[in-house]
Design a protein around this motif. Structure first.
Motif, PDB file in Angstrom:
ATOM      1  N   PRO A  63      10.584  14.379  -1.826  1.00 32.25           N
ATOM      2  CA  PRO A  63      11.489  13.660  -0.911  1.00 32.25           C
ATOM      3  C   PRO A  63      10.766  12.657  -0.027  1.00 32.25           C
ATOM      4  N   ILE A  64       9.508  12.974   0.370  1.00 34.94           N
ATOM      5  CA  ILE A  64       8.792  12.052   1.262  1.00 34.94           C
ATOM      6  C   ILE A  64       8.444  10.766   0.523  1.00 34.94           C
ATOM      7  N   ALA A  65       8.025  10.911  -0.730  1.00 34.60           N
ATOM      8  CA  ALA A  65       7.695   9.718  -1.509  1.00 34.60           C
ATOM      9  C   ALA A  65       8.928   8.841  -1.681  1.00 34.60           C
ATOM     10  N   PHE A  66      10.096   9.484  -1.801  1.00 32.93           N
ATOM     11  CA  PHE A  66      11.334   8.707  -1.930  1.00 32.93           C
ATOM     12  C   PHE A  66      11.562   7.847  -0.690  1.00 32.93           C
ATOM     13  N   LEU A  67      11.417   8.463   0.500  1.00 29.05           N
ATOM     14  CA  LEU A  67      11.610   7.688   1.735  1.00 29.05           C
ATOM     15  C   LEU A  67      10.589   6.560   1.826  1.00 29.05           C
ATOM     16  N   LEU A  68       9.339   6.869   1.432  1.00 31.53           N
ATOM     17  CA  LEU A  68       8.289   5.848   1.459  1.00 31.53           C
ATOM     18  C   LEU A  68       8.649   4.674   0.570  1.00 31.53           C
ATOM     19  N   LEU A  69       9.043   4.980  -0.674  1.00 30.28           N
ATOM     20  CA  LEU A  69       9.306   3.901  -1.630  1.00 30.28           C
ATOM     21  C   LEU A  69      10.500   3.075  -1.176  1.00 30.28           C
ATOM     22  N   LEU A  70      11.542   3.740  -0.667  1.00 29.55           N
ATOM     23  CA  LEU A  70      12.732   2.996  -0.240  1.00 29.55           C
ATOM     24  C   LEU A  70      12.407   2.099   0.953  1.00 29.55           C
ATOM     25  N   THR A  71      11.700   2.657   1.947  1.00 34.01           N
ATOM     26  CA  THR A  71      11.369   1.865   3.135  1.00 34.01           C
ATOM     27  C   THR A  71      10.446   0.712   2.769  1.00 34.01           C
ATOM     28  N   ALA A  72       9.370   1.032   2.035  1.00 32.01           N
ATOM     29  CA  ALA A  72       8.426  -0.020   1.678  1.00 32.01           C
ATOM     30  C   ALA A  72       9.094  -1.058   0.795  1.00 32.01           C
ATOM     31  N   GLY A  73       9.983  -0.617  -0.083  1.00 30.58           N
ATOM     32  CA  GLY A  73      10.671  -1.559  -0.954  1.00 30.58           C
ATOM     33  C   GLY A  73      11.557  -2.501  -0.159  1.00 30.58           C
ATOM     34  N   MET A  74      12.268  -1.938   0.852  1.00 29.39           N
ATOM     35  CA  MET A  74      13.110  -2.804   1.673  1.00 29.39           C
ATOM     36  C   MET A  74      12.259  -3.794   2.454  1.00 29.39           C
ATOM     37  N   GLY A 103       2.279   4.335  10.306  1.00 30.00           N
ATOM     38  CA  GLY A 103       3.334   5.276   9.935  1.00 30.00           C
ATOM     39  C   GLY A 103       3.319   5.601   8.452  1.00 30.00           C
ATOM     40  N   LEU A 104       3.675   4.596   7.642  1.00 29.04           N
ATOM     41  CA  LEU A 104       3.871   4.862   6.218  1.00 29.04           C
ATOM     42  C   LEU A 104       2.557   5.150   5.496  1.00 29.04           C
ATOM     43  N   LEU A 105       1.483   4.403   5.863  1.00 28.37           N
ATOM     44  CA  LEU A 105       0.236   4.573   5.112  1.00 28.37           C
ATOM     45  C   LEU A 105      -0.356   5.976   5.255  1.00 28.37           C
ATOM     46  N   PRO A 106      -0.518   6.532   6.485  1.00 27.57           N
ATOM     47  CA  PRO A 106      -1.041   7.894   6.596  1.00 27.57           C
ATOM     48  C   PRO A 106      -0.122   8.932   5.937  1.00 27.57           C
ATOM     49  N   VAL A 107       1.200   8.753   6.093  1.00 30.53           N
ATOM     50  CA  VAL A 107       2.124   9.684   5.459  1.00 30.53           C
ATOM     51  C   VAL A 107       1.959   9.639   3.943  1.00 30.53           C
ATOM     52  N   GLY A 108       1.813   8.421   3.410  1.00 27.92           N
ATOM     53  CA  GLY A 108       1.631   8.282   1.972  1.00 27.92           C
ATOM     54  C   GLY A 108       0.348   8.940   1.500  1.00 27.92           C
ATOM     55  N   LEU A 109      -0.757   8.730   2.259  1.00 23.90           N
ATOM     56  CA  LEU A 109      -2.039   9.347   1.887  1.00 23.90           C
ATOM     57  C   LEU A 109      -1.929  10.870   1.926  1.00 23.90           C
ATOM     58  N   ALA A 110      -1.303  11.397   3.016  1.00 23.26           N
ATOM     59  CA  ALA A 110      -1.152  12.847   3.139  1.00 23.26           C
ATOM     60  C   ALA A 110      -0.321  13.388   1.987  1.00 23.26           C
ATOM     61  N   LEU A 146       0.836  -1.201   0.000  1.00 21.72           N
ATOM     62  CA  LEU A 146       0.000   0.000   0.000  1.00 21.72           C
ATOM     63  C   LEU A 146       0.870   1.251   0.000  1.00 21.72           C
ATOM     64  N   ALA A 147       1.855   1.284   0.930  1.00 25.31           N
ATOM     65  CA  ALA A 147       2.729   2.453   0.987  1.00 25.31           C
ATOM     66  C   ALA A 147       3.493   2.623  -0.315  1.00 25.31           C
ATOM     67  N   MET A 148       3.942   1.489  -0.873  1.00 25.25           N
ATOM     68  CA  MET A 148       4.675   1.528  -2.134  1.00 25.25           C
ATOM     69  C   MET A 148       3.790   2.079  -3.248  1.00 25.25           C
ATOM     70  N   GLY A 149       2.539   1.579  -3.292  1.00 24.25           N
ATOM     71  CA  GLY A 149       1.612   2.060  -4.307  1.00 24.25           C
ATOM     72  C   GLY A 149       1.353   3.545  -4.173  1.00 24.25           C
ATOM     73  N   LEU A 150       1.207   4.033  -2.929  1.00 26.19           N
ATOM     74  CA  LEU A 150       0.932   5.462  -2.732  1.00 26.19           C
ATOM     75  C   LEU A 150       2.124   6.307  -3.166  1.00 26.19           C
ATOM     76  N   ALA A 151       3.354   5.834  -2.881  1.00 27.58           N
ATOM     77  CA  ALA A 151       4.535   6.570  -3.329  1.00 27.58           C
ATOM     78  C   ALA A 151       4.552   6.663  -4.852  1.00 27.58           C
ATOM     79  N   ILE A 152       4.235   5.524  -5.511  1.00 29.67           N
ATOM     80  CA  ILE A 152       4.232   5.524  -6.978  1.00 29.67           C
ATOM     81  C   ILE A 152       3.125   6.427  -7.502  1.00 29.67           C
ATOM     82  N   VAL A 153       1.951   6.427  -6.811  1.00 29.78           N
ATOM     83  CA  VAL A 153       0.840   7.279  -7.241  1.00 29.78           C
ATOM     84  C   VAL A 153       1.245   8.754  -7.198  1.00 29.78           C
ATOM     85  N   SER A 154       1.950   9.160  -6.120  1.00 32.25           N
ATOM     86  CA  SER A 154       2.313  10.576  -6.047  1.00 32.25           C
ATOM     87  C   SER A 154       3.311  10.937  -7.150  1.00 32.25           C
TER      88      SER A 154
END
Lengths: 174, 369
Positions: free
Chosen positions: B215-226, B348-355, B173-181
């Motif tokens: 920058p936030i989407a980058f952190l999201l994608l990296l964390t979710a990817g790991m 953590g990641l999901l609300p940040v991604g939505l925001a 979900l977090a990964m998808g939201l990062a890609i969506v942004s």
């Protein structure tokens, strides 16, 4: 897509759908269903509805089927012997499938153009822009109502889950 | 027509070989890197009968380890436990490997290579819905792991499989939201078009890379990817102190080697995605299709072949750098507890991604970017 590819994929989807019914073990049935959904997604893509095809794979094959897998695991379903079942149920089932096939036949007979005569479609037919334009103009109300319905479903599920923990044993690990 | 098919096949094979080679090299890279971090010497004793050493040849630990590891794994007994679902047990490694490898088809590793009158797009498959394709293949990657754990007829393996499945769908979900942004930022789902949008510079010196916009989407994608690649600090599915080895406890020989290879292929995949979305993909700062345009106004003209080669090397270097970052994180951070993992994913990641998606949408609508 070429005709031979369409026939191959269509046959594959029918075989996989038959596997869903014929497999004894629930997990094998589930895998057959996943294969059916993926092949139908590929058929969508091949026929030009690219966005719908990929959404089919993400939502159905990727997310909902995993949920089914979890349910099978949690209920610990094992291989079930095929039971005889009640005659009335079999009769109703036969009646229902006959009605569905009749509906399909009526639908095919009333096609706007005869089978085999392809209508040319617009070049951006299956594109995400075209889909979004439809969703957010002509079908806006239906789209929003559906999203509210889903939201209500999610909130309801969370409420039900919370109530069980409150009334039953105090939640958390011992 | 025939030549286009041939070019397509060659591109697909090149991408596949690049990924597999890099994954195999990462296996050595991780053993040697972990040794450096922990002040050990690491894998250097895999010499073939000590032959070269006796002749006074330099230590070929790298080559020997690369050959010795697969040889050892593939000559081991391929054991199937009693009561296991034989068919699914054999199928699971392939179900896990296949989605990871086909995802690379849409990752562009260069711009355009012109040979004769052929304009070769350096991307195995130019899909205009590539972002959706990535989400679809990543979603299908769960089955191999889940069924591998289930088919082994082992409680630890099943627990590992369930943990892996829950973790992967949570972080998807977090990964998808990062890609969506990122899709909203660039207004396209085509990764090659995204790379084109990231070429050029701001203010004459700052590369127009996605990380400076999101920058936030980058952190999201990296964390979710790991977390998706199930490695420390997210390696709960194979937490060896509790679950032996998690979902591949009952695997040995070649099939276990495949599961190990998937780990490294996923590192490469996460690195490739982060590079493509946030670090300009194949873009080298100040490099344009006709050569270098330096900030001082200097111009260095280059032929198309040289530009394409620089772009491919740039992409590879960026990917390797992120692989190294992930290995560094794996040997630095301690493992999470399972509740911490779920809290990070869902609270953590999901609300940040939505925001992040909402803010991006507001900026696009109101600032008209």
């Amino acid at each position: 897509m070429p005709l031979w590819l369409f026939i191959f994929l269509a046959a594959l989807s029918i075989i996989a759908a038959a596997g869903l019914i014929l497999q004894r073990h629930p997990v094998h049935s589930l895998l057959a269903l996943v294969l059916t959904l993926i092949v139908i997604g590929i058929l969508f893509i091949g026929l030009g509805a690219t966005t719908v095809g990929f959404l089919q794979m993400i939502v159905y094959a990727g997310a909902i089927m995993i949920l089914f897998l979890f349910v099978i695991w949690l209920l610990n379903l094992q291989t079930q012997p095929l039971e005889g079942g009640r005659l009335a149920l079999k009769f109703l089932g036969a009646l229902g499938s006959a009605a569905l096939i009749a509906e399909l036949l009526v639908f095919v007979l009333h096609l706007p153009a005869p089978l085999g005569h392809n209508q040319p479609v617009a070049i951006d037919y299956g594109s995400i822009a075209r889909l979004a334009q439809g969703l957010f103009t002509s079908y806006l109300v239906a789209f929003e109502v559906t999203s509210i319905l889903l939201l209500v479903g999610v909130v309801g599920a969370v409420a039900l889950a919370r109530r069980t923990t409150a009334e039953g044993a105090p939640g958390g690990s011992p | 027509m025939a030549i286009e098919l041939l070019i397509g096949a060659i591109k697909a094979i090149i991408v596949l070989l690049m990924v597999l080679q890099l994954s195999a090299i990462l296996l050595w890279f991780e053993r040697k890197g972990s040794a450096l971090i922990q002040d050990r010497i690491g894998a250097n004793r895999a010499a073939i009968t000590g032959f070269g050493r006796r002749l006074g040849m330099p230590n070929l630990g790298f080559v020997n380890t690369l050959m010795a590891d697969p040889l050892k794994l593939f000559t081991k007994e391929d054991f199937v436990p009693a009561g296991a679902d034989k068919f699914l047990h054999a199928l699971a490694p392939f179900l896990a490997m296949f989605p990871v490898l086909i995802t690379f088809a849409v990752v562009p590793f260069g711009d355009v290579l012109i040979i004769g009158d052929q304009h070769i797009n350096l991307q195995a498959a130019n899909l205009n819905v590539a972002a959706l394709y990535i989400l679809a293949t990543i979603g299908l990657g769960v089955y191999g792991v889940a069924l591998g754990g289930w088919a082994s007829n082992n409680r630890w393996a099943l627990l590992g499989g369930i943990r892996a499945t829950a973790q992967m769908i949570s972080y998807e979900l977090a990964m998808g939201l990062a890609i969506v942004s990122m899709v909203m930022t660039y207004g396209t789902l085509d990764l090659q078009a995204m790379c084109h949008a990231q070429s050029g510079v701001w203010f004459g010196w700052l590369p127009r890379w996605g990380i400076f916009v999101q920058p936030i989407a980058f952190l999201l994608l990296l964390t979710a990817g790991m977390a998706e690649s199930k490695r420390v600090p997210f390696d709960l599915p194979e937490g060896e102190s509790e679950l032996i080895a998690g979902y591949f406890t009952e695997y040995s020989g070649g099939k276990q080697a495949v599961f190990m290879l998937i780990d490294f292929a996923e590192i490469v995949l996460v690195s490739a995605l982060v590079t493509t979305f946030f670090f300009g993909g194949w873009n080298f700062p100040w490099l344009y299709p006709d050569g270098f345009h330096l900030p001082g106004g200097a111009h260095l003209g280059l032929p198309n072949v040289a530009v394409a080669i620089i772009e491919v090397i740039t992409f590879t270097v960026k990917v390797v750098a992120f692989c190294w970052l992930q290995i560094l994180a794996r040997w630095t951070l301690p493992r999470f507890r399972y509740d911490q993992l779920m809290r990070l994913g869902w609270k953590g990641l999901l609300p940040v991604g939505l925001a992040n998606v909402v803010v991006t949408a507001c900026v696009i609508v109101f600032a008209g970017v």
